[in-house]
Each structure stands twice: as C-alpha cells, then as structure tokens.
Design a protein around this motif. Sequence first.
Motif, mmCIF file in Angstrom:
data_model
loop_
_atom_site.group_PDB
_atom_site.id
_atom_site.type_symbol
_atom_site.label_atom_id
_atom_site.label_comp_id
_atom_site.label_asym_id
_atom_site.label_seq_id
_atom_site.Cartn_x
_atom_site.Cartn_y
_atom_site.Cartn_z
ATOM 1 N N PRO A 236 0.840 -1.212 0.000
ATOM 2 C CA PRO A 236 0.000 0.000 0.000
ATOM 3 C C PRO A 236 0.860 1.241 0.000
ATOM 4 O O PRO A 236 1.988 1.252 0.487
ATOM 5 N N GLU A 237 0.279 2.326 -0.515
ATOM 6 C CA GLU A 237 0.994 3.585 -0.573
ATOM 7 C C GLU A 237 -0.011 4.701 -0.377
ATOM 8 O O GLU A 237 -1.213 4.491 -0.385
ATOM 9 N N ALA A 238 0.500 5.887 -0.267
ATOM 10 C CA ALA A 238 -0.386 7.035 -0.115
ATOM 11 C C ALA A 238 -1.244 7.189 -1.347
ATOM 12 O O ALA A 238 -0.788 7.032 -2.463
ATOM 13 N N ALA A 239 -2.515 7.537 -1.126
ATOM 14 C CA ALA A 239 -3.441 7.591 -2.242
ATOM 15 C C ALA A 239 -3.032 8.614 -3.279
ATOM 16 O O ALA A 239 -3.342 8.474 -4.454
ATOM 17 N N ASP A 240 -2.339 9.689 -2.838
ATOM 18 C CA ASP A 240 -1.982 10.739 -3.777
ATOM 19 C C ASP A 240 -0.614 10.533 -4.408
ATOM 20 O O ASP A 240 -0.199 11.312 -5.254
ATOM 21 N N GLY A 241 0.123 9.509 -3.990
ATOM 22 C CA GLY A 241 1.493 9.357 -4.470
ATOM 23 C C GLY A 241 1.614 8.311 -5.540
ATOM 24 O O GLY A 241 0.981 7.264 -5.467
ATOM 25 N N PRO A 242 2.429 8.554 -6.538
ATOM 26 C CA PRO A 242 2.639 7.556 -7.588
ATOM 27 C C PRO A 242 3.499 6.419 -7.081
ATOM 28 O O PRO A 242 4.259 6.581 -6.127
ATOM 29 N N ARG A 243 3.369 5.273 -7.717
ATOM 30 C CA ARG A 243 4.230 4.149 -7.363
ATOM 31 C C ARG A 243 5.658 4.492 -7.686
ATOM 32 O O ARG A 243 5.955 5.135 -8.686
ATOM 33 N N ARG A 244 6.565 3.997 -6.854
ATOM 34 C CA ARG A 244 7.986 4.197 -7.111
ATOM 35 C C ARG A 244 8.424 3.252 -8.229
ATOM 36 O O ARG A 244 7.885 2.188 -8.397
ATOM 37 N N GLY A 245 9.437 3.657 -8.940
ATOM 38 C CA GLY A 245 9.975 2.812 -10.000
ATOM 39 C C GLY A 245 10.166 3.622 -11.256
ATOM 40 O O GLY A 245 9.627 4.728 -11.392
ATOM 41 N N ARG B 286 -3.670 -1.107 -12.817
ATOM 42 C CA ARG B 286 -4.220 -2.272 -12.122
ATOM 43 C C ARG B 286 -4.232 -2.039 -10.608
ATOM 44 O O ARG B 286 -5.202 -2.362 -9.911
ATOM 45 N N THR B 287 -3.127 -1.496 -10.081
ATOM 46 C CA THR B 287 -3.025 -1.282 -8.640
ATOM 47 C C THR B 287 -4.119 -0.341 -8.134
ATOM 48 O O THR B 287 -4.794 -0.604 -7.137
ATOM 49 N N ARG B 288 -4.304 0.755 -8.854
ATOM 50 C CA ARG B 288 -5.298 1.737 -8.402
ATOM 51 C C ARG B 288 -6.721 1.192 -8.569
ATOM 52 O O ARG B 288 -7.600 1.498 -7.761
ATOM 53 N N ARG B 289 -6.974 0.426 -9.608
ATOM 54 C CA ARG B 289 -8.299 -0.173 -9.794
ATOM 55 C C ARG B 289 -8.630 -1.108 -8.642
ATOM 56 O O ARG B 289 -9.743 -1.082 -8.078
ATOM 57 N N LYS B 290 -7.657 -1.978 -8.291
ATOM 58 C CA LYS B 290 -7.905 -2.938 -7.209
ATOM 59 C C LYS B 290 -8.074 -2.243 -5.863
ATOM 60 O O LYS B 290 -8.849 -2.684 -5.013
ATOM 61 N N ARG B 291 -7.331 -1.146 -5.693
ATOM 62 C CA ARG B 291 -7.382 -0.450 -4.408
ATOM 63 C C ARG B 291 -8.783 0.060 -4.102
ATOM 64 O O ARG B 291 -9.210 0.102 -2.940
ATOM 65 N N ILE B 292 -9.521 0.458 -5.145
ATOM 66 C CA ILE B 292 -10.877 0.974 -4.897
ATOM 67 C C ILE B 292 -11.933 -0.105 -5.143
ATOM 68 O O ILE B 292 -13.135 0.174 -5.156
ATOM 69 N N GLY B 293 -11.465 -1.352 -5.326
ATOM 70 C CA GLY B 293 -12.376 -2.482 -5.364
ATOM 71 C C GLY B 293 -13.166 -2.640 -6.648
ATOM 72 O O GLY B 293 -14.251 -3.231 -6.632
ATOM 73 N N LEU B 294 -12.630 -2.164 -7.759
ATOM 74 C CA LEU B 294 -13.329 -2.294 -9.030
ATOM 75 C C LEU B 294 -12.778 -3.465 -9.849
ATOM 76 O O LEU B 294 -11.559 -3.697 -9.881
ATOM 77 N N THR B 295 -13.647 -4.186 -10.496
ATOM 78 C CA THR B 295 -13.226 -5.148 -11.514
ATOM 79 C C THR B 295 -12.952 -4.382 -12.810
ATOM 80 O O THR B 295 -13.272 -3.188 -12.930
ATOM 81 N N ILE B 296 -12.371 -5.081 -13.803
ATOM 82 C CA ILE B 296 -12.169 -4.428 -15.110
ATOM 83 C C ILE B 296 -13.517 -4.001 -15.689
ATOM 84 O O ILE B 296 -13.661 -2.903 -16.236
ATOM 85 N N GLU B 297 -14.530 -4.874 -15.543
ATOM 86 C CA GLU B 297 -15.848 -4.542 -16.059
ATOM 87 C C GLU B 297 -16.429 -3.319 -15.354
ATOM 88 O O GLU B 297 -17.064 -2.454 -15.977
ATOM 89 N N ALA C 33 -12.394 8.285 -13.416
ATOM 90 C CA ALA C 33 -13.134 7.139 -12.906
ATOM 91 C C ALA C 33 -12.471 6.548 -11.663
ATOM 92 O O ALA C 33 -13.160 6.018 -10.771
ATOM 93 N N LEU C 34 -11.161 6.655 -11.560
ATOM 94 C CA LEU C 34 -10.430 6.140 -10.399
ATOM 95 C C LEU C 34 -10.489 7.101 -9.215
ATOM 96 O O LEU C 34 -10.020 6.767 -8.118
ATOM 97 N N GLY C 35 -11.022 8.301 -9.444
ATOM 98 C CA GLY C 35 -11.152 9.267 -8.356
ATOM 99 C C GLY C 35 -9.839 9.857 -7.903
ATOM 100 O O GLY C 35 -9.674 10.186 -6.718
ATOM 101 N N LEU C 36 -8.896 10.036 -8.814
ATOM 102 C CA LEU C 36 -7.583 10.549 -8.432
ATOM 103 C C LEU C 36 -7.642 12.042 -8.138
ATOM 104 O O LEU C 36 -8.375 12.792 -8.788
ATOM 105 N N THR C 37 -6.840 12.455 -7.148
ATOM 106 C CA THR C 37 -6.698 13.873 -6.866
ATOM 107 C C THR C 37 -5.909 14.529 -7.991
ATOM 108 O O THR C 37 -5.262 13.836 -8.796
#
Length: 488
Positions: A54-63, A76-87, A122-126
Amino acid sequence: MPNTHDHADSLDLLPETHDGRTDRNPLPETSAAAAVDDVIALTVGAEKEHDPAPEAADGPRRGPLHDDAGFGQELRTRRKRIGLTIEGLAEVSGISVRAISDMERGLSRAPLPRTVAALAEALGLTPTASEAFVTMARAGRRTAVTGRPRAGDLPRPNREFIGRQRELGQIAHRCANLTIGGAALVAVVYGPPGVGKTAFALRVAEEQRDLFPDGRFHLDLSGAGGAALAVGDAQTRLLRALAVSPRRIAGDDDERTGQLRAILQQRRCLIVLDDAANEGQIRHLLPGAGPTMVIVTSRRALGGLEAVLRIGLAPFTAEESATFLRTVVDAEGCSTQEIDAVSRLCGHLPLALQIAAARLDGRSGWSMTRLVKELSDSDRRLAVLTPDGAGVEAAFMVSYQQLPEPTRTAFRRLAHTTTASFTIATATALTQLGPHDAEQVLEELVDLGLLQPGGPEQYRLDDLIRLFATARLRAEEPPTERTTRGGG
C-alpha cells in the motif's frame, strides 16, 4: 502436433495508439468479454500477481517511468485499491473492457490522452495523483513511439506514392462502414509484377491508421516465389502478434482459424497479407465478423474467394508516370519529351520507373538524355531496369517460373507477335495449339500478370514483358524456333 511455431516471433503487434472508448469501439461489458478472453487465452495469469505494498493515495508508485509495464501496473493497482473489476472500471469510465485489459497487461502502451483522463476521473484521483498518472502514461507513449522497430512492423511506406485515387477512395468508403456487429472487410489487390500492389496496401494502412487503433500488421506470405508460407505458420504468427501464448495456440488449422476469428471480431485491426499464392493459403487467415480489415495482395485475382472487394491495379497512365518522375528526380532542365520517353520505355510500370529514377539519381554524370539513350536499346533495357539481379526482369521471372513447361513454351513464342494486341487465332498460329488449349494458356498467363486482357477475344503483351519473352526465347528455344512465325 504439427510444428507451426518455428517462426512465431517473426510478427508482432505494432505499438500504436489505442483509444478504446466505447463510442468508437463498443465492446460488451459483461462476462461475455471475459469468455472471449478465455477462448483466445489472453488473460492467463493477469490477475494472479499480488498487489504491491500500500501507498499514499496521492502518491505515484515508485519505479522507473520508462518501464514498459509501469502504466499498466499502476492502472491495475489503483483499480484494485478501490475495489473495481475491469468490467466495473469500464462501466464508470466509458473505456472498453478490452482496452483496459490490454493496457493493464502492457499490450497497449500508448493510450490517448483523453483515455487516460477518463480513467483518472473514474479512479477518483486527486489533481496531484492524476498528473503523475498522466505523466506515467506519456512516458509509456514515448517508449511505444520511439522504441526500436520489431519484426512484423509494416514496412516503410513509399513517400513518393502518387495516383490510385479512385482505388483508395473505394477502400476508404468501405472502411468507414466497419462495425463490430458487421462483416469484416477483405480487399484483394491484384495486378501484374511491378505494378505496386504492396505500395498500395501500405498506403491504405497509412491513410486509414486512425480507424484501426488495435494494431496494424504485415505478413509476407511469399506466394509468388514458390516457397509459400504454410497456413499453420501464418496462423501462428498472427496469433502470436495478437498476444496469444505459444502454449495456448491450437494444434490444427481449423482450431487456429477459430482463435483468430474470436479475437478479430472484437478488435479494430488492419492486416496486410502480402504476396498470396492462392485462395487456399489465405482462406484460414480471414476474419468473419468484426471491425477488422484485411488487405490481400497477389498477382492473381483469387476468384475463388467470396464476398471480397477486388481492386485490380494497372500500370500508370502517361500523366501519372510523368508526375512520378518529376516527384522523385531533379527534373529541372529536362524536357517534357524526355520525361515522356522514359515513361514510355518503362512501360509506365511503377517498379521500372522507380529503378530508372534511382539510376538517374545515383549517377552524377547521367542526364535524362543519357537515360533515354540507355533505355532505347531494346537489347539492354531489361538489364538497365534489373540492377544487381533485382528489378523488373527478376519480378517477371518469378511468375514465369511458376508456369508449367507447355505454357512457358507458348509464352516464349508469343514474342513473335507483331502488334501489342492479338487474337486467339494469332496465338493458335504462333503456339501451334488448338483454339481451346491456346485460350486456356492465355488465361493462365493473364492470371499471373504476364498478359493483359485487351477486349473481346483480344490479349495484350506489354512492351517490357515482350522483351522478357524475347529474352527467354533466345535463351531457351533452338535456333529454328527463334525466327518469326507470322501472326499479328
């Protein structure tokens, strides 16, 4: 199991933009899409990896942002974090299930900015997270555009392409009406050797690229050379390009046909099947329904294929030939008469004109006058137009070598015709065949582009092909057969 995987890596998916919006490429957003994925084995293991820490919701993944999988992994990470399927994400964002799946798996590394913006919303990003999300997508886009070419990319198009506007318009009209629920478009582009069939197909691919965001492919079937690519090998290369794992590719032609059609009924792809030998070589490569277009090039019209758009290419008109020469060479100081003479001596054949222009351009001491003089020697013209064993004569030879010996003999003896056009009666006299057999031979020569129909019961032997027939006559016939037989 047949060994159809030897050359599986020789075709790959082009790194093209993938819009994926449902208003352009509507795909089912229910379990039906997942069922298609299962059929074509494109989602194997896609959801089996563990989520990153897990990471801060507003921070990008490192790498590193240049990692090919960076944006897809982030999505994929952000989709799963908010509990959404691809559909579920598809429903909220308006982006198709297929497009999101391809992005997450790294198959579409160049999504359009509006697609990324829709996903971020759709992912609700800040605003901060959204900016980082867009930056990561842009980095993947640069990688896709500037990365090294891979096997299977479309060959470099001819930037000096001219003419063929009527034929290009025919295809453009049909492309505009492609839909997922409708029939796929198959266009057979045929014509004599050197007439520019491949150049035409590549021009279509360039002009219509925005209609096919899911990829453009090129597959050389090597049909004219006698060592045609086997159907199974061709199917395997296409399936690999469409991201089907080698171990999931079916073991026989019919099953592989089903796999191809299952994929292509959902994707907007353009496929160039170049240099087809016959109908049997490509029948199992063609889609059924869906928004895909397949362009087949062949020296034959492939009359056994049903429900296809046939486009026959002929040599240039005199005006097109002159325009081509003025486009590709420095024509300053050249007279209209000289340009017209080169065009005529090249038989208005695009390949011949291209080679003649390259001759002039590559020799600083040559002028158009010198080129006219070189081409005017009928005994040397084919040699001038066949540098280093590749060119006009070599292209004609490929078709000639496919003929059975009796047809080769008849072709050689047609060199004795005294006019460009002739009748079946003339061919009968020259070849010493009966009228029915002579007509069959003439039609076989038409099929391979070594003869042109010239009207009711009329045929035409173009100048360059006549020179080729004469050369074969001198090389292969005894002296008694080299003399003129009569006829006209």
